[in-house]
Design an enzyme around this catalytic site. Structure first.
Site, PDB file in Angstrom:
ATOM      1  CG  HIS A  52      43.799  42.889  46.371  1.00  0.00           C
ATOM      2  ND1 HIS A  52      44.205  41.584  46.297  1.00  0.00           N
ATOM      3  CD2 HIS A  52      42.606  42.873  47.020  1.00  0.00           C
ATOM      4  CE1 HIS A  52      43.306  40.810  46.879  1.00  0.00           C
ATOM      5  NE2 HIS A  52      42.315  41.575  47.319  1.00  0.00           N
ATOM      6  CD  GLU A  54      49.339  43.224  45.025  1.00  0.00           C
ATOM      7  OE1 GLU A  54      49.976  42.335  45.594  1.00  0.00           O
ATOM      8  OE2 GLU A  54      48.219  43.612  45.441  1.00  0.00           O
ATOM      9  CB  CYS A  82      45.945  37.354  45.593  1.00  0.00           C
ATOM     10  SG  CYS A  82      45.020  38.562  44.614  1.00  0.00           S
ATOM     11  CB  CYS A  85      47.280  40.997  42.387  1.00  0.00           C
ATOM     12  SG  CYS A  85      46.123  41.859  43.474  1.00  0.00           S
TER      13      CYS A  85
END
Length: 153
Positions: A52, A54, A82, A85
């Site tokens: 992801h 992040e 999420c 993260c």
């Protein structure tokens, strides 16, 4: 630079990801009043469900700073982190997380809407205990430039 400029850096990186065939998510780590790194999702490219934006930005920042403790850094991300993260920001000891679209906004956008968000909620997390909410108006077409960015209202 200010929060709006830092969010623009995350949005620009999300656009890079879109051009690379990835999902429209970007993140920027800010340190010392400047963007240290920015990353976009690379889940499909890397065949890695943890890639992801992040996480990528946190990994790059840790390598650049040569430490895993990212205290003194803020994370700006185009979408609400999420759980994975968010926990990564906790372990990295990031000072603040600023996000654009909520997870619900992003789900709606990915399923056919042209905008990541119209009037979208931006939450700012400071440390482990304090949450401050802002409203940003980010009209962000996933394949167009930022059309309007207004600061906290």
């Amino acid at each position: 630079m200010d929060d709006t400029a830092f969010m623009r850096a995350a949005i620009a990186k999300a656009r890079d990801g879109i051009r690379a065939g990835q999902t429209p998510f970007g993140a920027a780590v800010v340190h010392g009043g400047r963007v240290l790194v920015a990353a976009h999702n690379t889940v499909w490219r890397d065949t890695d469900p943890t890639a992801h934006a992040e996480v990528g930005a946190l990994r790059q920042a840790a390598r650049l700073l040569r430490r895993i403790d990212l205290a003194g850094c803020d994370l700006f991300t185009t979408c609400e982190p999420c759980p994975m993260c968010l926990v990564a920001t906790h372990w990295a000891k990031v000072d603040r997380v600023v996000f654009g679209a909520t997870i619900e906004d992003a789900a709606a956008a990915v399923e056919g809407a042209q905008l990541l968000g119209d009037l979208i909620h931006v939450a700012v997390f400071r440390g482990p205990h304090t949450i401050q909410a802002w409203r940003f108006r980010l009209l962000v077409a996933v394949d167009h430039d930022v059309q309007a960015v207004k600061g906290p209202q």
